[in-house]
Every structure is written in structure tokens, then in C-alpha cells.
Design an enzyme around this catalytic site. Structure first.
Site, PDB file in Angstrom:
ATOM      1  N   SER A   1      23.887  -9.450 -40.208  1.00  0.00           N
ATOM      2  CA  SER A   1      25.339  -9.538 -40.019  1.00  0.00           C
ATOM      3  C   SER A   1      25.841 -10.978 -39.980  1.00  0.00           C
ATOM      4  CB  SER A   1      25.757  -8.810 -38.741  1.00  0.00           C
ATOM      5  OG  SER A   1      25.311  -9.540 -37.629  1.00  0.00           O
TER       6      SER A   1
ATOM      7  N   THR B   1      27.492 -10.155 -35.241  1.00  0.00           N
ATOM      8  CA  THR B   1      28.094 -11.478 -35.425  1.00  0.00           C
ATOM      9  C   THR B   1      27.489 -12.442 -34.412  1.00  0.00           C
ATOM     10  OG1 THR B   1      30.151 -10.446 -36.084  1.00  0.00           O
ATOM     11  CG2 THR B   1      30.339 -12.639 -35.123  1.00  0.00           C
TER      12      THR B   1
ATOM     13  N   THR C   1      29.844 -14.688 -39.232  1.00  0.00           N
ATOM     14  CA  THR C   1      29.529 -13.276 -39.489  1.00  0.00           C
ATOM     15  C   THR C   1      29.612 -12.952 -40.975  1.00  0.00           C
ATOM     16  OG1 THR C   1      30.103 -11.018 -38.772  1.00  0.00           O
ATOM     17  CG2 THR C   1      31.921 -12.450 -39.315  1.00  0.00           C
TER      18      THR C   1
ATOM     19  N   ARG D   1      38.321  -8.211 -46.896  1.00  0.00           N
ATOM     20  CA  ARG D   1      38.642  -7.917 -45.496  1.00  0.00           C
ATOM     21  C   ARG D   1      38.204  -9.092 -44.597  1.00  0.00           C
ATOM     22  NH1 ARG D   1      35.241  -7.541 -40.656  1.00  0.00           N
ATOM     23  NH2 ARG D   1      36.361  -6.276 -39.155  1.00  0.00           N
TER      24      ARG D   1
ATOM     25  N   ASP E   1      37.826 -10.620 -36.997  1.00  0.00           N
ATOM     26  CA  ASP E   1      38.361 -11.538 -35.979  1.00  0.00           C
ATOM     27  C   ASP E   1      37.672 -12.895 -36.003  1.00  0.00           C
ATOM     28  OD1 ASP E   1      36.003 -10.151 -35.196  1.00  0.00           O
ATOM     29  OD2 ASP E   1      36.348 -10.682 -33.097  1.00  0.00           O
TER      30      ASP E   1
ATOM     31  N   THR F   1      32.385 -10.355 -30.349  1.00  0.00           N
ATOM     32  CA  THR F   1      31.744  -9.563 -31.397  1.00  0.00           C
ATOM     33  C   THR F   1      32.221  -8.130 -31.190  1.00  0.00           C
ATOM     34  OG1 THR F   1      29.804  -9.157 -30.023  1.00  0.00           O
ATOM     35  CG2 THR F   1      29.672 -11.006 -31.498  1.00  0.00           C
ATOM     36  N   GLY F   2      32.101  -7.322 -32.228  1.00  0.00           N
ATOM     37  CA  GLY F   2      32.547  -5.936 -32.099  1.00  0.00           C
ATOM     38  C   GLY F   2      33.683  -5.634 -33.059  1.00  0.00           C
TER      39      GLY F   2
ATOM     40  N   GLY G   1      36.476  -6.138 -34.913  1.00  0.00           N
ATOM     41  CA  GLY G   1      37.321  -7.280 -35.216  1.00  0.00           C
ATOM     42  C   GLY G   1      38.797  -6.939 -35.322  1.00  0.00           C
TER      43      GLY G   1
HETATM   44  N1  ASP Z   1      33.631  -8.771 -35.150  1.00  0.00           N
HETATM   45  C1  ASP Z   1      32.982  -8.690 -36.425  1.00  0.00           C
HETATM   46  C2  ASP Z   1      33.991  -8.286 -37.475  1.00  0.00           C
HETATM   47  O1  ASP Z   1      34.880  -7.514 -37.170  1.00  0.00           O
HETATM   48  C3  ASP Z   1      31.874  -7.721 -36.480  1.00  0.00           C
HETATM   49  C4  ASP Z   1      30.978  -7.598 -35.286  1.00  0.00           C
HETATM   50  O2  ASP Z   1      30.951  -8.474 -34.445  1.00  0.00           O
HETATM   51  O3  ASP Z   1      30.285  -6.586 -35.158  1.00  0.00           O
HETATM   52  O4  ASP Z   1      33.852  -8.708 -38.600  1.00  0.00           O
END
Ligand code: ASP
Length: 313
Positions: A47, A170, A188, A198, A201, A221-222, A224
């Protein structure tokens, strides 16, 4: 001031490089960039950087940002193709251009201008996962006679996009150096199988990344899309500015997220944060997430659990 360094769990491979800079009085900015580069080099991290999972068309597109809490300047790149060290391109955007964010072809042009090495970032493993997991599962009518994806039907395939935290994550790095300067870096390849172009965040200052010497820093992370809508990283710093203690600031920013999602219990969000005194906090909606950190009192960095903060409706 004693330096402090923390990162998301996959930052483990970059902790030594980043700490080596802080330990000799180097800058937080150089440390977070160096740590992030190690993760971007890691082909096993699907990632971030080289080896990241591609978008729906099989292209690896990277997002990254860096913020200097001393000057409050920032640099970012989005949907960068063909250059693994997205964080260093972001740093040069900050250092050399009157801009904050470059995307797509412009970001790649700039990377080339500053002498970055162009390369194919799609590793055989990532390509295999793409073919097995996504490309092979697309219905036949998503393809033309040559087998190419039909562009105007791609939007139908975005339901296949996945949260990459299920497969890795990320990377976030936060540091405070001996001068008391704070810096933050995020890099990321974004959601696997995302719609081409796309942005998450990570390259959006205030969403996935924010640093301010006067108060502290946070990085996410998570999901976005959620951190963008809620300005999550900046929220933490604003709560610090309002006088909340670090953990309370993180709790408040997470509590804000609940209003943005119909079913908040579904949300996957994690955050690392630091205040100007060098206190650390790492939180996650998942009970399984960890982070890594090091202080001057430690001989080696350590991995430990995050504070579990499920979102309540
Ligand atoms: N936050 C990252 C995104 O949305 C992805 C992730 O951290 O899992 O691209």
C-alpha cells in the site's frame, strides 16, 4: 529538547534511518522523509510506493505529503505514476515551487525534472493480485474485443475498490527534533483497485496530514474519503490549540467522524499524533492496530497497541 519519532506499524522498516537523523541533531523534516522512503522501497508493503497495489486499470498511482511544522509549509503529490519516492517529490514541491499539490502528469513531469528515476512500480506480486483479485473478476461486458477495459464502464467497477488497510496500510511518520521542530509525512498507493485519478486523504493537507510546531501533529490511515470530509488531521491540531490534552484531542477528532457515516461502526480509521511537548498518542477504530515509536530513552524502537476507539453513532 529530546527527539521523539512515531510511525504507523509498517513504518518499522524506516525507524532506524529516521532515528539516525534525529539522534545526531538532524531535522524532523529530514527524519520523516528518510523513514518514509524506506517504506516506499519495501516491495512487501502493498500500500506504499514500489510494490503498491494498482488502480482499476492496473496502474500504480501514489499519493504523498509532507508538512514542516516550523514554517507551516507543505508539499504534496497525487496520482503520481512511475516514481517510487513520492515523499521526496512532495518535499521538493514544498522546497522549490510556489505550490502545495501537484497531480498526475504534472507531478511526474516535476519528478523527472528534479532527476528522479522513472521505473515500473508494479511488481509481479502486485500484478498477480490485481489479475486474480480484480481484473479476472470483472464481468465480460467490461471489456472490448481486444480485452481492454471499456473506459466509460469503469465507474461500475468502483464497488470492487478496497480499503488497502485490509492488506497493509498507508505509512505515517511524525517527529519532533532537538530544536523542537515538528514534521509529518504520509505516503500511500491508496485504495487498491481505485478509480484512476482518485486521491485519498494522504496528499490533502489537513485531511491525512498536519503539523504545527506551536501545538503538534497528526496523520491518518484508513478511509481517506472520510478524513477528507472531516478534515481529521487538522481537527486534532485545532483541538490542541483549543487547549485539549493530546489524547482528548484525538478522541474529539474521532468523535467528529461518527456524524459523517450512516453506520459509524463500519469505519476503519487510525491516527498517530504528537504534541509539542513530545507526548504521543495512536488511536484506531480497530482493536488490532499497532504503531512504532522511539524516544531518547530507548535503545531501539518498539511496537505497541493503539488506543482502541470504536466510533459510536
Ligand atoms: N487513507 C488511505 C487512502 O484513503 C488508505 C489507507 O490508509 O488505508 O488512500
Amino acid at each position: 529538547m529530546q527527539p521523539v519519532l512515531l510511525a504507523s506499524a509498517n513504518g518499522d522498516v524506516g525507524m532506524e534511518a529516521a532515528w539516525a537523523i534525529l539522534a545526531v541533531g538532524g531535522s524532523a523534516l529530514d527524519a520523516v522523509e528518510a523513514g518514509t522512503r524506506c517504506v516506499e522501497d519495501n516491495p512487501d508493503d502493498h500500500s506504499v510506493g514500489y510494490g503498491g497495489y494498482p488502480n482499476l486499470l492496473g496502474e500504480v498511482e501514489l499519493d504523498a505529503s509532507i508538512m514542516d511544522g516550523c514554517t507551516l509549509r507543505a508539499g504534496a503529490v497525487g496520482a503520481l505514476r512511475g516514481y517510487r519516492h513520492a515523499i521526496s517529490v512532495a518535499r521538493r514541491v514544498m522546497d522549490e515551487l510556489p505550490h502545495v499539490l501537484l497531480v498526475g502528469d504534472g507531478a511526474a513531469r516535476f519528478a523527472d525534472e528534479i532527476g528522479m528515476q522513472a521505473e515500473n512500480l508494479l511488481t509481479p506480486e502486485a500484478e498477480h493480485a490485481y489479475r486474480e483479485g480484480i481484473s479476472g473478476r470483472l464481468p465480460d461486458d467490461f471489456r472490448d474485443a481486444q480485452g481492454a477495459l471499456i473506459g466509460d464502464l469503469l465507474r461500475r467497477a468502483t464497488g470492487l475498490a478496497t480499503d488497502p488497510e485490509r492488506v497493509a496500510g498507508t505509512v505515517n511518520f511524525l517527529a519532533i527534533d532537538t530544536q523542537g521542530n515538528i514534521a509529518s509525512a504520509v505516503s500511500t498507493s491508496g485504495w487498491a483497485w481505485k478509480y484512476p485519478g482518485r486521491l485519498g486523504d494522504s496528499p490533502i493537507i489537513g485531511a491525512g496530514n498536519y503539523a504545527d510546531n506551536r501545538y503538534g501533529a497528526a496523520a491518518c490511515t484508513g478511509w481517506g474519503e472520510l478524513a477528507i470530509r472531516a478534515s481529521t488531521a487538522r481537527s486534532v491540531v485545532l483541538y490542541l490549540q483549543q487547549g485539549l490534552a493530546l489524547e482528548d484531542a484525538c478522541r474529539a477528532a474521532f468523535a467528529d467522524l461518527a456524524a459523517f457515516e450512516r453506520d459509524p461502526q463500519r469505519v476503519l480509521m487510525s491516527m498517530v499524533a504528537l504534541d509539542r511537548a513530545g507526548n504521543m498518542c495512536a488511536v484506531s477504530t480497530s482493536a488490532e492496530r499497532t504503531f512504532v515509536y522511539r524516544t531518547a530513552a530507548m535503545k531501539k524502537h518498539k511496537r505497541t497497541a493503539r488506543l482502541h476507539l470504536p466510533l459510536v453513532p
